[in-house]
Design a protein around this motif. Structure first.
Motif, PDB file in Angstrom:
ATOM      1  N   THR A 628       0.864  -1.174   0.000  1.00  0.00           N
ATOM      2  CA  THR A 628       0.000   0.000   0.000  1.00  0.00           C
ATOM      3  C   THR A 628       0.901   1.224   0.000  1.00  0.00           C
ATOM      4  O   THR A 628       1.707   1.406   0.918  1.00  0.00           O
ATOM      5  N   ILE A 629       0.777   2.029  -1.059  1.00  0.00           N
ATOM      6  CA  ILE A 629       1.580   3.235  -1.197  1.00  0.00           C
ATOM      7  C   ILE A 629       0.764   4.406  -0.657  1.00  0.00           C
ATOM      8  O   ILE A 629      -0.342   4.685  -1.126  1.00  0.00           O
ATOM      9  N   PRO A 630       1.271   5.117   0.354  1.00  0.00           N
ATOM     10  CA  PRO A 630       0.511   6.241   0.919  1.00  0.00           C
ATOM     11  C   PRO A 630       0.505   7.446  -0.015  1.00  0.00           C
ATOM     12  O   PRO A 630       1.241   7.489  -1.013  1.00  0.00           O
ATOM     13  N   LYS A 631      -0.316   8.419   0.327  1.00  0.00           N
ATOM     14  CA  LYS A 631      -0.342   9.650  -0.441  1.00  0.00           C
ATOM     15  C   LYS A 631       1.035  10.308  -0.385  1.00  0.00           C
ATOM     16  O   LYS A 631       1.675  10.364   0.653  1.00  0.00           O
ATOM     17  N   GLY A 632       1.462  10.783  -1.527  1.00  0.00           N
ATOM     18  CA  GLY A 632       2.788  11.387  -1.614  1.00  0.00           C
ATOM     19  C   GLY A 632       3.882  10.403  -1.974  1.00  0.00           C
ATOM     20  O   GLY A 632       5.026  10.781  -2.180  1.00  0.00           O
ATOM     21  N   GLY A 633       3.529   9.099  -2.040  1.00  0.00           N
ATOM     22  CA  GLY A 633       4.485   8.089  -2.445  1.00  0.00           C
ATOM     23  C   GLY A 633       5.262   7.471  -1.298  1.00  0.00           C
ATOM     24  O   GLY A 633       5.061   7.818  -0.131  1.00  0.00           O
ATOM     25  N   ALA A 634       6.134   6.556  -1.629  1.00  0.00           N
ATOM     26  CA  ALA A 634       6.961   5.850  -0.637  1.00  0.00           C
ATOM     27  C   ALA A 634       8.279   5.482  -1.279  1.00  0.00           C
ATOM     28  O   ALA A 634       8.426   5.492  -2.511  1.00  0.00           O
ATOM     29  N   GLU A 635       9.245   5.158  -0.442  1.00  0.00           N
ATOM     30  CA  GLU A 635      10.521   4.664  -0.935  1.00  0.00           C
ATOM     31  C   GLU A 635      11.068   3.628   0.042  1.00  0.00           C
ATOM     32  O   GLU A 635      10.580   3.484   1.169  1.00  0.00           O
ATOM     33  N   GLY A 636      12.082   2.888  -0.410  1.00  0.00           N
ATOM     34  CA  GLY A 636      12.711   1.900   0.444  1.00  0.00           C
ATOM     35  C   GLY A 636      12.751   0.532  -0.197  1.00  0.00           C
ATOM     36  O   GLY A 636      12.188   0.292  -1.276  1.00  0.00           O
ATOM     37  N   ALA A 637      13.431  -0.377   0.495  1.00  0.00           N
ATOM     38  CA  ALA A 637      13.594  -1.740  -0.004  1.00  0.00           C
ATOM     39  C   ALA A 637      12.334  -2.555   0.246  1.00  0.00           C
ATOM     40  O   ALA A 637      11.769  -2.524   1.340  1.00  0.00           O
ATOM     41  N   LEU A 638      11.909  -3.295  -0.765  1.00  0.00           N
ATOM     42  CA  LEU A 638      10.754  -4.176  -0.656  1.00  0.00           C
ATOM     43  C   LEU A 638      11.177  -5.602  -0.316  1.00  0.00           C
ATOM     44  O   LEU A 638      10.613  -6.235   0.567  1.00  0.00           O
ATOM     45  N   PHE A 639      12.182  -6.092  -1.024  1.00  0.00           N
ATOM     46  CA  PHE A 639      12.646  -7.469  -0.810  1.00  0.00           C
ATOM     47  C   PHE A 639      14.108  -7.541  -1.201  1.00  0.00           C
ATOM     48  O   PHE A 639      14.498  -7.116  -2.291  1.00  0.00           O
ATOM     49  N   THR A 640      14.925  -8.071  -0.294  1.00  0.00           N
ATOM     50  CA  THR A 640      16.375  -8.084  -0.476  1.00  0.00           C
ATOM     51  C   THR A 640      16.926  -9.481  -0.259  1.00  0.00           C
ATOM     52  O   THR A 640      16.508 -10.180   0.664  1.00  0.00           O
ATOM     53  N   VAL A 641      17.869  -9.877  -1.104  1.00  0.00           N
ATOM     54  CA  VAL A 641      18.617 -11.119  -0.926  1.00  0.00           C
ATOM     55  C   VAL A 641      20.106 -10.787  -1.005  1.00  0.00           C
ATOM     56  O   VAL A 641      20.560 -10.187  -1.979  1.00  0.00           O
ATOM     57  N   GLY A 642      20.874 -11.163   0.034  1.00  0.00           N
ATOM     58  CA  GLY A 642      22.315 -10.962   0.015  1.00  0.00           C
ATOM     59  C   GLY A 642      22.735  -9.621   0.574  1.00  0.00           C
ATOM     60  O   GLY A 642      21.998  -8.966   1.316  1.00  0.00           O
ATOM     61  N   GLY A 643      23.967  -9.206   0.214  1.00  0.00           N
ATOM     62  CA  GLY A 643      24.536  -7.982   0.759  1.00  0.00           C
ATOM     63  C   GLY A 643      25.573  -7.403  -0.169  1.00  0.00           C
ATOM     64  O   GLY A 643      25.513  -7.600  -1.387  1.00  0.00           O
ATOM     65  N   ASN A 644      26.568  -6.732   0.399  1.00  0.00           N
ATOM     66  CA  ASN A 644      27.525  -6.042  -0.464  1.00  0.00           C
ATOM     67  C   ASN A 644      28.477  -6.997  -1.172  1.00  0.00           C
ATOM     68  O   ASN A 644      29.206  -6.591  -2.066  1.00  0.00           O
ATOM     69  N   ASP A 645      28.471  -8.282  -0.786  1.00  0.00           N
ATOM     70  CA  ASP A 645      29.303  -9.253  -1.495  1.00  0.00           C
ATOM     71  C   ASP A 645      28.550  -9.947  -2.629  1.00  0.00           C
ATOM     72  O   ASP A 645      29.126 -10.739  -3.362  1.00  0.00           O
ATOM     73  N   GLY A 646      27.252  -9.647  -2.789  1.00  0.00           N
ATOM     74  CA  GLY A 646      26.478 -10.204  -3.884  1.00  0.00           C
ATOM     75  C   GLY A 646      25.019 -10.368  -3.518  1.00  0.00           C
ATOM     76  O   GLY A 646      24.699 -10.713  -2.380  1.00  0.00           O
TER      77      GLY A 646
END
Length: 790
Positions: A628-646
């Motif tokens: 659900t995107i609020p009024k004015g929009g949203a940002e951020g990670a939704l789904f992440t796998v791994g890290g800075n090594d891959g």
């Protein structure tokens, strides 16, 4: 009047009358340790070679460890298995690594008793024994003893630290972790660091503080109750992470290169007596580059990598020193039996040229000098998962040949310090008796006058396979009681017996000289050939560093040693010999849940290790997130796998749905939607469709197309020319709603934890291979219905 007590296993010994005035109480007695027994502290450092500590001849400053040695004993003939999980299993229960099902790290387990990664409950841990004898028991730092498919929130938890006799735990369950963004577990629950690297966080600091607090918590209540602490640093395993000021202490120290380091350390080792006077320095390894032939840029880079490593090790020593100083402050140091050991020799996982990302090694991805040079100012910081080159690996194992994962002495001969001011009269002395990691537990039990229990929690115990070293504490000439010890790792075999050592190297004396590839599988016929022609023999009384093969001059002794190896291998479940390496990481293993092709994840939950998640490498897959995107929009990670090594991350930035992919920190790709994500209730998806074949041997997963969708309607597309072939990372996990820890993408995209500012309801990961374009009414017919069926 003193309280009357009786042992819980015995009958009540008070008096029970009709009323209280004619009765006499008695209480079940608490589980108290014997009066005056020592605390026990194991300090396990990681990937630290024989020539890395100051008290073993190194120019690296380790004043606190050196002081510990000066207060006790340095053993010069300690041996391990050459790999972390296997060695740690030996340290903690006194049985050989194959007896513990640990022929490899837990991520490389195979379906055989000697290698299934499941330490039998009949092989009781010292924590379980000491807990039964009235000790508090604490584990801190690296664990790496739980099967990789059992480290999720679904458990089972019986092979986590709290399931194996530890009352409290704080650390990470896997083999390595980011030192600035560690994947932490407190007891049985994942937790985040209390602050970040921008505020000075480093896991060394955190572990020391938590260790002191655990001890203090109990001592302020029961000062006479002893503790056992299993304190395991991340150092000096990759990533070599340390604030720049620590690395800068060593500017210029290593500019003369690894061969000069070896000569310098070798000379010092003879001066201080940690190698015999007749030792010859092992040869310059054929796999190691000639320092004098390197370019100026290469020398600059490699010297800096070693400066960072040295700073990392000194930083670790400093915080070990804080723990030891705390024990002195509270009056516990004098009666604490301390054993400090490394789990194997220095690591070669950085490759010939070093790496800014150790995960390249595990994915067969070659390193780039240009990329590494570009990173030189940031090596040691949170941006990279760095590791030094083979030249420094070999130097760290001076005077021995080779390194971790192999069973020449460079892989298995390690520093070992024993200190117990109240119990050991000798100070600053050296002990030369042969010993092995399986000897630590029986030594402790001998010192505490505790017999190994016949049963733990109703399970009959197997015999402890190590030997007590107590007789050597105050007698430097005590007879060595550990006379025979086999070794095997990835098909590399050796055996020690009464001063002789036989070695059958695989794939050869070095990679350069080998007729086979590292990781190639040894067949039954090949093993027969190796037994006929591949064994070498060394007389350690004359040649401690294994420089001269005397097999031709001693054929009868060689045959005896080979036969002895087979006898020991049969006794301790070594077979089948399995020389495969990184390919084991992809082996299918039993899971708690039934196999499925759809996985549902929820916000606000713990991360899901890749070992229990969907296999998303080299296959078609999709991820759909109901938001659900609020009024004015949203940002951020939704789904992440791994890290800075891959790994990869699906996120919203500047209003647009974005797919970010990190190919082992070598290349990063971003694919964005054409339009901004609309407000309201939506399903945001990406689909990966392979477009070619993987070339795993060359470090390339299948290329593919990425398609983005809003509610099943195409919203953008792009191409991934290359993907990760084997694993996102040793500790790679999936998480909903943020990219906490080390981020998949660089700071110009976002900074962790990049928490999503809208609302996430559920996430569906689909590996059926069905195209999202074939699905109508995605929210109702696809996402919600599919989730309802889970």
């Amino acid at each position: 009047m003193a309280l009357k007590e009786y042992k819980p296993s015995q009958a009540f010994n008070g008096v029970i009358g009709r009323t209280f005035d004619v009765s006499e109480p008695s209480w079940p007695s608490p589980n108290r340790a014997k009066e005056g027994v020592p605390n026990v502290l194991f300090i396990v450092i990681d990937d630290t070679g024989y020539g890395h500590l100051g008290c073993y001849g190194s120019p690296i400053n380790t004043p606190n460890i050196d002081a510990l040695a000066a207060d006790g004993l340095r053993y010069t003939n300690m041996h391990t298995t050459s790999l972390c999980s296997p060695s740690r299993s030996c340290f903690i229960n006194g049985r050989n690594h194959h007896s513990n099902g640990m022929n490899c790290i837990t991520e490389g387990a195979t379906g055989f008793p000697g290698g299934n990664g499941m330490i039998p409950f009949e092989n009781g841990f010292i924590s379980e024994i000491l807990q039964q004898n009235g000790y508090n028991t604490y584990a801190i730092g690296k664990w790496h003893l739980t099967p990789a498919n059992q480290v999720s929130a679904a458990g089972p938890y019986d092979r986590w630290p709290l399931g194996r006799g530890f009352e409290r735990y704080y650390g990470w369950l896997g083999g390595d972790t980011h030192q600035y963004y560690p994947e932490l577990v407190r007891d049985n629950t994942q937790v985040e660091p209390e602050y970040g690297p921008e505020d000075g966080y480093h896991v060394n600091i955190d572990l020391a503080e938590k260790a002191k607090a655990m001890i203090a918590d109990a001592k302020q209540v029961a000062p006479n109750k002893p503790f056992f602490m299993y304190f395991c640093t991340g150092a000096a395993h990759a990533p070599h992470h340390v604030p720049a000021e620590w690395a800068d202490k060593y500017k210029g120290v290593f500019d003369d290169g690894w061969d000069a380091y070896r000569e310098r350390v070798f000379k010092k080792q003879k001066e201080i007596g940690v190698i015999p006077k007749n030792t010859k320095l092992s040869r310059h390894d054929p796999d190691v580059q000639d320092w004098e032939k390197l370019s100026a840029d290469e020398r600059k880079l490699y010297a800096r990598m070693m400066e960072v490593f040295a700073g990392f090790l000194e930083h670790t020593d400093h915080y070990i020193g804080e723990l030891l100083a705390f024990l002195k402050d509270i009056g516990e140091y004098e009666n604490t039996l301390i054993m400090l050991v490394s789990d194997n020799g220095s690591s070669a996982e950085g490759g010939a040229t070093g790496s800014v990302n150790e995960n390249k090694f595990f994915n067969n991805v070659p390193d780039s000098l240009e990329q590494n040079l570009a990173a030189i100012e940031d090596i040691g910081g949170p941006k990279y998962f760095n590791h030094f080159p083979w030249g420094w690996t070999h130097a760290g194992n001076t005077p021995y040949r080779r390194w971790k994962r192999e069973t020449y002495r460079g892989g298995v001969s390690d520093p070992f310090i024993v200190t117990w001011p109240k119990g050991i009269k000798a100070k600053g002395e050296i002990r030369t008796q042969f010993c092995h990691g399986i000897d630590m537990v029986p030594t402790v039990l001998d010192c505490l006058e505790i017999d190994p229990p016949e049963a733990i929690r109703g399970i009959t115990q197997s015999p402890i396979e190590g030997f007590s070293l107590k007789s050597t504490f105050d007698d430097k000439d005590a007879e060595a009681v550990h006379r025979t010890q086999y070794f095997e790792m990835f098909g590399h075999r050796s055996i020690y017996h009464d001063g002789w050592r036989a070695v059958c190297p695989w794939p050869g004396d070095s990679f350069t000289e080998a007729e086979h590839e590292f990781g190639e599988m040894i067949s039954n016929d090949m093993l027969t050939e190796l037994d006929a022609k591949g064994w070498e023999l060394f007389d350690l009384t004359e040649d401690p560093a294994e420089t001269t093969n005397v097999a031709k001059d001693n054929p009868a002794k060689l045959i005896e040693m080979i036969g002895l190896w087979y006898s020991e291998a049969g006794k301790y479940k070594v077979f089948p010999i399995d020389s495969r390496t990184t390919i084991r990481l992809a082996e299918e293993r039993p899971q708690i849940a039934a196999a499925r092709d759809k996985y549902v994840y929820y916000p606000g939950t713990q991360t899901v290790p890749s070992s229990v998640g969907p296999r998303l490498l080299n296959v078609a897959h999709s991820v759909s997130v109901h938001v659900t995107i609020p009024k004015g929009g949203a940002e951020g990670a939704l789904f992440t796998v791994g890290g800075n090594d891959g790994g990869f991350c699906l996120y919203i930035k500047d209003g647009k749905l974005t797919y970010g992919y990190n190919y082992v920190a070598d290349q990063r790709f971003t694919i964005r939607s054409d339009d901004k994500v609309p407000e309201g209730d939506h399903v945001l998806s990406f689909e990966f469709e392979p477009t070619g074949e993987a070339d795993v041997a060359k470090g390339k997963g299948t290329p593919g197309n990425i398609s983005l969708f809003f509610d099943g309607e195409a919203a953008g597309e792009g191409e991934l020319p290359v993907t990760i072939p084997i694993q996102f990372g040793l500790a790679a996990s999936s998480i909903v709603g943020c990219d906490n820890g080390s981020p998949v993408m660089l700071e110009d995209e976002y900074k962790p934890p990049f928490t999503f500012t809208g609302q996430i309801h559920k996430v569906l990961v689909d590996i059926t291979g069905e195209s999202l374009e074939d699905k109508e009414h995605l929210i109702e017919a696809y996402l919600k219905a599919a989730m309802a069926r889970q």
